[in-house]
Motif scaffolding. Structure first.
Motif, PDB file in Angstrom:
ATOM      1  N   TYR A  94     -31.151 -73.177  29.355  1.00  0.00           N
ATOM      2  CA  TYR A  94     -32.389 -74.081  28.180  1.00  0.00           C
ATOM      3  C   TYR A  94     -32.274 -74.386  26.423  1.00  0.00           C
ATOM      4  O   TYR A  94     -32.516 -74.743  25.998  1.00  0.00           O
ATOM      5  CB  TYR A  94     -34.477 -74.061  28.697  1.00  0.00           C
ATOM      6  N   ALA A  95     -31.640 -73.367  26.645  1.00  0.00           N
ATOM      7  CA  ALA A  95     -31.934 -72.646  24.951  1.00  0.00           C
ATOM      8  C   ALA A  95     -30.332 -73.609  23.861  1.00  0.00           C
ATOM      9  O   ALA A  95     -30.624 -73.690  23.126  1.00  0.00           O
ATOM     10  CB  ALA A  95     -31.377 -70.585  24.536  1.00  0.00           C
ATOM     11  N   TYR A 122     -39.993 -63.917  21.780  1.00  0.00           N
ATOM     12  CA  TYR A 122     -39.718 -65.028  21.580  1.00  0.00           C
ATOM     13  C   TYR A 122     -40.842 -66.052  22.396  1.00  0.00           C
ATOM     14  O   TYR A 122     -40.624 -66.646  22.779  1.00  0.00           O
ATOM     15  CB  TYR A 122     -38.325 -64.881  22.030  1.00  0.00           C
ATOM     16  N   ARG A 123     -42.040 -65.669  23.087  1.00  0.00           N
ATOM     17  CA  ARG A 123     -42.591 -66.669  23.959  1.00  0.00           C
ATOM     18  C   ARG A 123     -41.720 -67.821  24.627  1.00  0.00           C
ATOM     19  O   ARG A 123     -42.059 -68.720  24.311  1.00  0.00           O
ATOM     20  CB  ARG A 123     -43.773 -67.025  22.713  1.00  0.00           C
ATOM     21  N   GLN A 124     -40.655 -66.554  25.159  1.00  0.00           N
ATOM     22  CA  GLN A 124     -39.774 -67.240  26.301  1.00  0.00           C
ATOM     23  C   GLN A 124     -40.687 -66.959  27.976  1.00  0.00           C
ATOM     24  O   GLN A 124     -40.874 -66.349  27.880  1.00  0.00           O
ATOM     25  CB  GLN A 124     -38.805 -68.862  26.393  1.00  0.00           C
ATOM     26  N   SER A 125     -39.817 -68.238  28.865  1.00  0.00           N
ATOM     27  CA  SER A 125     -40.715 -68.535  30.321  1.00  0.00           C
ATOM     28  C   SER A 125     -39.666 -67.011  30.802  1.00  0.00           C
ATOM     29  O   SER A 125     -39.853 -66.602  32.420  1.00  0.00           O
ATOM     30  CB  SER A 125     -41.404 -69.287  30.937  1.00  0.00           C
ATOM     31  N   GLU A 177     -31.433 -76.801  23.885  1.00  0.00           N
ATOM     32  CA  GLU A 177     -33.041 -77.326  22.778  1.00  0.00           C
ATOM     33  C   GLU A 177     -31.874 -77.279  21.755  1.00  0.00           C
ATOM     34  O   GLU A 177     -32.543 -78.292  20.971  1.00  0.00           O
ATOM     35  CB  GLU A 177     -34.200 -76.448  23.565  1.00  0.00           C
ATOM     36  N   GLY A 204     -32.504 -69.343  31.603  1.00  0.00           N
ATOM     37  CA  GLY A 204     -32.491 -69.454  29.615  1.00  0.00           C
ATOM     38  C   GLY A 204     -32.116 -69.460  28.623  1.00  0.00           C
ATOM     39  O   GLY A 204     -32.164 -70.575  27.657  1.00  0.00           O
TER      40      GLY A 204
END
Length: 146
Positions: free
Chosen positions: A131-132, A77-80, A135, A128
């Motif tokens: 923020y998801a 998923y390329r999230q932090s 967004e 996370g």
């Protein structure tokens, strides 16, 4: 009696985090929260069956599996947040390795580190999820105004 209060507060916090992730998070957050809940329940069952004596090797395998899941989520998923959760989980796995290698370290200190790391990982998942959620809400507002 006092120890049960800490356990109840921790359980409510864990379940609340999972509900927040499942209701407001994306697929990465749901997968991370699901893996963490599964590991939490599996650890409780494993510790109950061992009578809370020592640290069974099964807990090492559970924590290693959670590390693999977090690395997979970070890769997919390329999230932090999964990167941070993976790093924290790696510290927990290394604490297990230190115990299995019989390093001259106090067992209580390693268990404390592992427990504190659990709360940090929960924090990563909650951040996370937040923020998801934001967004997604911002995307819906932009889509409505176009």
């Amino acid at each position: 009696m006092v120890n049960i209060v800490y356990a109840i507060v921790g359980a409510v916090f864990m379940v609340g985090m999972a509900l927040f992730a499942f209701m407001k998070g994306g697929p990465a957050e749901r997968m991370g929260a699901g893996a963490y809940l599964f590991a939490w329940f599996a650890s409780i069952i494993l510790q109950q069956n061992s009578g809370f004596r020592g640290l069974p090797a099964g807990l090492f395998l559970i924590d290693l599996a959670v590390l693999i899941v977090f690395v997979g989520v970070a890769w997919r998923y390329r999230q932090s947040w999964p990167v941070w959760a993976s790093g924290i989980q790696l510290i927990t796995v290394m604490a297990h390795v230190m115990m299995l290698a019989k390093q001259p370290v106090l067992l209580g200190s390693l268990i404390t580190v592992m427990n504190l790391n659990g709360y940090l990982i929960i924090g990563c998942i909650v951040i996370g999820t937040f923020y998801a959620w934001q967004e997604r809400r911002a995307g819906m507002l932009v889509g409505r105004n176009s």
